[in-house]
Design a protein around this motif. Structure first.
Motif, PDB file in Angstrom:
ATOM      1  N   LEU A 159      36.171  28.873  35.142  1.00 18.13           N
ATOM      2  CA  LEU A 159      36.407  30.084  36.064  1.00 18.13           C
ATOM      3  C   LEU A 159      37.459  30.260  37.043  1.00 18.13           C
ATOM      4  N   HIS A 160      38.133  29.212  37.479  1.00 18.15           N
ATOM      5  CA  HIS A 160      39.040  29.075  38.444  1.00 18.15           C
ATOM      6  C   HIS A 160      40.388  29.497  37.417  1.00 18.15           C
ATOM      7  N   GLU A 161      40.382  29.211  36.244  1.00 23.02           N
ATOM      8  CA  GLU A 161      41.570  29.634  35.506  1.00 23.02           C
ATOM      9  C   GLU A 161      41.364  31.117  35.085  1.00 23.02           C
ATOM     10  N   ILE A 162      40.168  31.439  34.867  1.00 26.12           N
ATOM     11  CA  ILE A 162      39.991  32.866  34.555  1.00 26.12           C
ATOM     12  C   ILE A 162      40.352  33.812  35.602  1.00 26.12           C
ATOM     13  N   VAL A 163      40.075  33.429  36.998  1.00 25.15           N
ATOM     14  CA  VAL A 163      40.584  34.272  38.066  1.00 25.15           C
ATOM     15  C   VAL A 163      42.098  34.250  38.055  1.00 25.15           C
ATOM     16  N   HIS A 164      42.938  33.375  37.699  1.00 27.92           N
ATOM     17  CA  HIS A 164      44.191  33.387  37.453  1.00 27.92           C
ATOM     18  C   HIS A 164      44.627  34.359  36.435  1.00 27.92           C
ATOM     19  N   VAL A 165      43.902  34.286  35.527  1.00 29.96           N
ATOM     20  CA  VAL A 165      43.981  35.305  34.311  1.00 29.96           C
ATOM     21  C   VAL A 165      44.083  36.973  34.840  1.00 29.96           C
ATOM     22  N   VAL A 177      47.468  32.593  45.819  1.00 29.38           N
ATOM     23  CA  VAL A 177      47.038  32.642  44.391  1.00 29.38           C
ATOM     24  C   VAL A 177      45.902  31.523  44.102  1.00 29.38           C
ATOM     25  N   GLU A 178      46.171  30.188  44.568  1.00 30.86           N
ATOM     26  CA  GLU A 178      45.433  29.230  44.571  1.00 30.86           C
ATOM     27  C   GLU A 178      44.158  29.286  45.144  1.00 30.86           C
ATOM     28  N   GLY A 179      44.201  29.913  46.577  1.00 26.75           N
ATOM     29  CA  GLY A 179      43.050  30.042  47.377  1.00 26.75           C
ATOM     30  C   GLY A 179      41.942  31.000  46.784  1.00 26.75           C
TER      31      GLY A 179
HETATM   32 ZN    ZN Z   1      44.891  27.107  40.084  1.00 22.60          ZN
END
Ligand code: ZN
Length: 262
Positions: A141-147, A168-170
């Motif tokens: 999910l963390h990576e999908i949020v980045h997407v 971005v990371e937060g």
């Molecule tokens: Zn990240």
């Protein structure tokens, strides 16, 4: 006969003309899905249904969090080993000597998610265990949020953002549920012994950077609301984000500090 030959040529061409440099190799299998294409190699044939499920689940959650669907389709690459992921990152980031740390297993930008196959995490990664279902789901999910963030930002691969690593990371940490009790306790402990960070850049530094950045985005969500938070994804620069909230950097950090003391 002619027709068949033509279709063979077209298939070969489609495989060679990959949109990503370096992934033209024909040993990638490709499966189309509603919002994404899943790429994997032979060793992950059996595990692919579980990866699909994880991505599907993450898509539902990201949509729930932001209240709107993923704007565009994207690709998911399940790399059979770390060497394959490193090779891809070296090309993508133009860093020919890059070697990933053992805890790095995935990355996300608007166009794609790259992932070391969870099948090899026990031997080729540290700190990640595929059988820990909650943490694995949060990681995807963390990576999908980045997407999702990349698809809503003028710099889709984040290469042109300035001073917003903490955001971005937060955002990915908070929206994926990774700001758990332990992380928050660590941040509070650090606050007691070190005092307030001096700048937003410092939120994405040190061993508690995920907790620090995630808790800042959590604070923005609670204080300014989900719609305002989602609206910040379109900005490339730190000052734009601060202006949109009507605060200075110092004010934001001080208010976050008071929130963390509650
Ligand atoms: Zn990240």
């Amino acid at each position: 006969m002619q027709k068949r030959r033509l279709s063979i040529i077209i298939i070969l061409l489609a495989q060679i003309m990959s949109p990503y440099p370096g992934v033209a190799q024909t040993d990638w299998f490709q499966e189309p899905h509603n919002k994404y294409r899943l790429f994997y190699k032979n060793p992950d044939k059996n595990g692919r249904n579980q990866y699909e499920e994880l991505v599907n689940e993450a898509l539902v959650k990201v949509q729930q969090f932001f209240g709107s669907p993923m704007p565009r389709t994207f690709d998911v690459f399940v790399h059979p080993n770390r060497a394959s992921l490193d090779q891809q990152w070296r090309r993508d980031w133009n860093m020919p000597d890059f070697k990933s740390e053992c805890w790095m297993v995935a990355s996300g930008i608007a166009a794609k998610l790259d992932l070391v196959s969870p099948r090899v995490w026990e031997t080729e990664a540290c700190e990640h265990h595929y059988e820990d279902k909650t943490k694995t789901a949060q990681l995807i999910l963390h990576e999908i949020v980045h997407v999702y963030h990349g698809q809503n930002n003028p710099s889709p691969d984040f290469s042109e953002v300035e001073g917003i690593d903490w955001f971005v990371e937060g955002l990915a940490t908070y929206a994926s549920g990774q700001c758990d009790e332990n992380r928050m306790l660590e941040v509070k402990k650090g606050l007691k012994s070190n005092g307030l960070p001096k700048s937003l850049d410092q939120f994405w530094q040190g061993s508690t950077k995920y907790g620090l950045s995630g808790s800042m985005v959590q604070f923005i969500d609670k204080e300014f609301g989900r719609a305002r938070l989602a609206g910040l994804m379109k900005f490339r620069k730190k000052q734009e984000i601060l202006d949109a909230m009507g605060v200075t950097e110092g004010q934001l950090i001080a208010r976050w500090g008071a929130y963390m003391e509650k």
